[in-house]
Design a protein around this motif. Structure first.
Motif, PDB file in Angstrom:
ATOM      1  N   GLY A  85       0.812  -1.208   0.000  1.00 20.53           N
ATOM      2  CA  GLY A  85       0.000   0.000   0.000  1.00 20.53           C
ATOM      3  C   GLY A  85       0.841   1.251   0.000  1.00 20.53           C
ATOM      4  O   GLY A  85       2.070   1.216  -0.065  1.00 20.53           O
ATOM      5  N   ALA A  86       0.155   2.400   0.063  1.00 15.25           N
ATOM      6  CA  ALA A  86       0.818   3.697  -0.006  1.00 15.25           C
ATOM      7  C   ALA A  86       1.251   4.160   1.375  1.00 15.25           C
ATOM      8  O   ALA A  86       0.689   3.751   2.402  1.00 15.25           O
ATOM      9  N   CYS A  87       2.270   5.024   1.399  1.00 14.27           N
ATOM     10  CA  CYS A  87       2.712   5.611   2.665  1.00 14.27           C
ATOM     11  C   CYS A  87       3.318   6.982   2.396  1.00 14.27           C
ATOM     12  O   CYS A  87       3.716   7.305   1.281  1.00 14.27           O
ATOM     13  N   TRP A 133       9.528  -1.426  -2.786  1.00 15.16           N
ATOM     14  CA  TRP A 133       8.867  -0.137  -2.533  1.00 15.16           C
ATOM     15  C   TRP A 133       9.423   0.880  -3.515  1.00 15.16           C
ATOM     16  O   TRP A 133      10.647   0.974  -3.708  1.00 15.16           O
ATOM     17  N   GLN A 158       4.580   3.769  -2.735  1.00 18.53           N
ATOM     18  CA  GLN A 158       3.844   2.569  -2.354  1.00 18.53           C
ATOM     19  C   GLN A 158       4.660   1.327  -2.675  1.00 18.53           C
ATOM     20  O   GLN A 158       5.628   1.379  -3.433  1.00 18.53           O
TER      21      GLN A 158
END
Length: 386
Positions: free
Chosen positions: A73-75, A102, A96
């Motif tokens: 997922g995104a961060c 990543w 993400q």
């Protein structure tokens, strides 16, 4: 197939923003940086470094935050990273991943955060907390009437190898600004409880002695503070009243509702509450009935002034009378001379604390004065009946 023109446009946009493209191989510990790495001081890292080397370049509290990259997922993270020039910079990681790789961008986020010495000091403090180097030293509290040792105030010290013992003023601002204040406080309070337990054990528990330790407004309002404190006190096997919690008058009034809830919770479980530095906010005398304080510590300013100033003596007498009406004991801080000792006794204070008796003592020295006292300063602690 990737459109070369689109790729060039993307790379140009990244460069224009002063950003780096980032690809991290989470399984094989690789790191690939694209763009103008000197702009963020990461040229050496881009040539030789892997993901673990990048992690080691971060400020200690920021290093565990990279674990979020391992989740799919995104961060969006804001971090402090040490550059090749030993400057600490704020950067932002946006992107993400899929738990294996990543991809994203590293952008500048706020300019310089200081020099390497600042991060080295922060790293050393983090390691010191783990190693138990941040500990309690003990300043005696003396019963004025008998001049017998009644207790200690536990004060934070950093016994730093190769440097010496650092006072709280030398490292607490760093702890406050980088989120270590609760860890320091927990260490000092837990050590104080355990040391008192050991001193009591030498007398089979028949020792009339207490220890106090401070908590800041930040700590008192933090979730779980009361539970952690009571766990430390109970783990040490102390009787009710053996450990007392000190809070500053100004801190209490910053958020009186939160303070009241926490202080009532610990007091109900046998931890008396000490109001520290009382007198600097003299107008709050009328608020004493809101909080169930057990002890009031008069600010050292009034003790020193009372030797020559009748108004200061009147203030002390007023505080003593009001404290007595609420069933509170009074400690005079800043007692530095025999004349101050005699005056505080005459004005009705119960205890004294200050350089007349001793400065903060190392744990082994505190243990010694429990049994021997300090010649010419105060007598040993009293024992209770078997």
């Amino acid at each position: 197939m990737t459109d070369p023109a689109a790729l060039r446009s993307y790379q140009d946009a990244v460069a224009a923003a002063g950003a780096l493209s980032v690809e991290i191989g989470l399984l094989n510990d690789t790191l690939h940086l694209g763009g103008q790495t000197p702009s963020l001081g990461l040229s050496e890292l881009s040539v030789e470094g892997g993901f673990s080397q990048f992690r080691n370049r971060l400020a200690p509290p920021d290093q565990p935050r990279l674990d979020v990259l391992r989740r799919a997922g995104a961060c969006d993270l804001r971090l402090r990273v040490l550059g090749d020039d030993h400057q600490v910079r704020y950067v932002r990681l946006i992107g993400q991943g899929d738990a294996m790789t990543w991809r994203g961008l590293m952008l500048p986020a706020g300019g310089s955060a200081g020099v390497r010495a600042d991060m080295d000091m922060e790293t050393a403090l983090a390691e010191a907390l783990q190693a138990g180097e941040v500990c309690a030293y003990y300043q005696p509290v003396v019963e004025l009437e008998t001049r017998a040792l009644a207790g200690f105030e536990a004060l934070a010290r950093w016994d730093r190898p190769g440097v010496g013992v650092l006072g709280a003023e030398e490292f607490m601002p760093l702890a406050q600004s980088h989120g270590y204040i609760e860890a320091v406080g927990d260490n000092v309070r837990a050590m104080a409880a355990l040391d008192l337990s050991a001193w009591r054990a030498a007398f089979q528990g028949h020792l009339d002695l207490f220890v106090t330790a401070n908590a800041t407004a930040t700590e008192v309002s933090a979730p779980g503070f009361a539970e952690r404190l009571l766990e430390a006190v109970n783990a040490a096997g102390l009787p009710a009243g053996g450990f007392k919690l000190e809070v500053n008058e100004t801190d209490v009034m910053m958020d009186p509702d939160a303070a009241e809830r926490t202080l009532n919770a610990v007091r109900d479980q046998g931890v008396p509450i000490v109001l520290d530095d009382f007198g600097t906010g003299y107008s709050s005398l009328a608020r004493l009935d809101r909080f169930a304080f057990d002890v009031v510590k008069l600010d050292q300013y009034f003790i020193r002034a009372a030797l020559t100033d009748g108004s200061a003596r009147s203030i002390i007498s007023s505080v003593v009378r009001i404290a007595e009406s609420y069933g509170m004991q009074v400690v005079a801080e800043g007692v530095e001379t025999d004349a101050a000792h005699a005056l505080c006794l005459d004005l009705g204070c119960d205890y004294g604390q200050g350089f007349l008796y001793a400065q903060a003592l190392a744990p082994q020295d505190a243990a010694r004065v429990v049994t021997d006292g300090l010649k010419g300063r105060f007598q040993c602690a009293r024992t209770t009946g078997v």
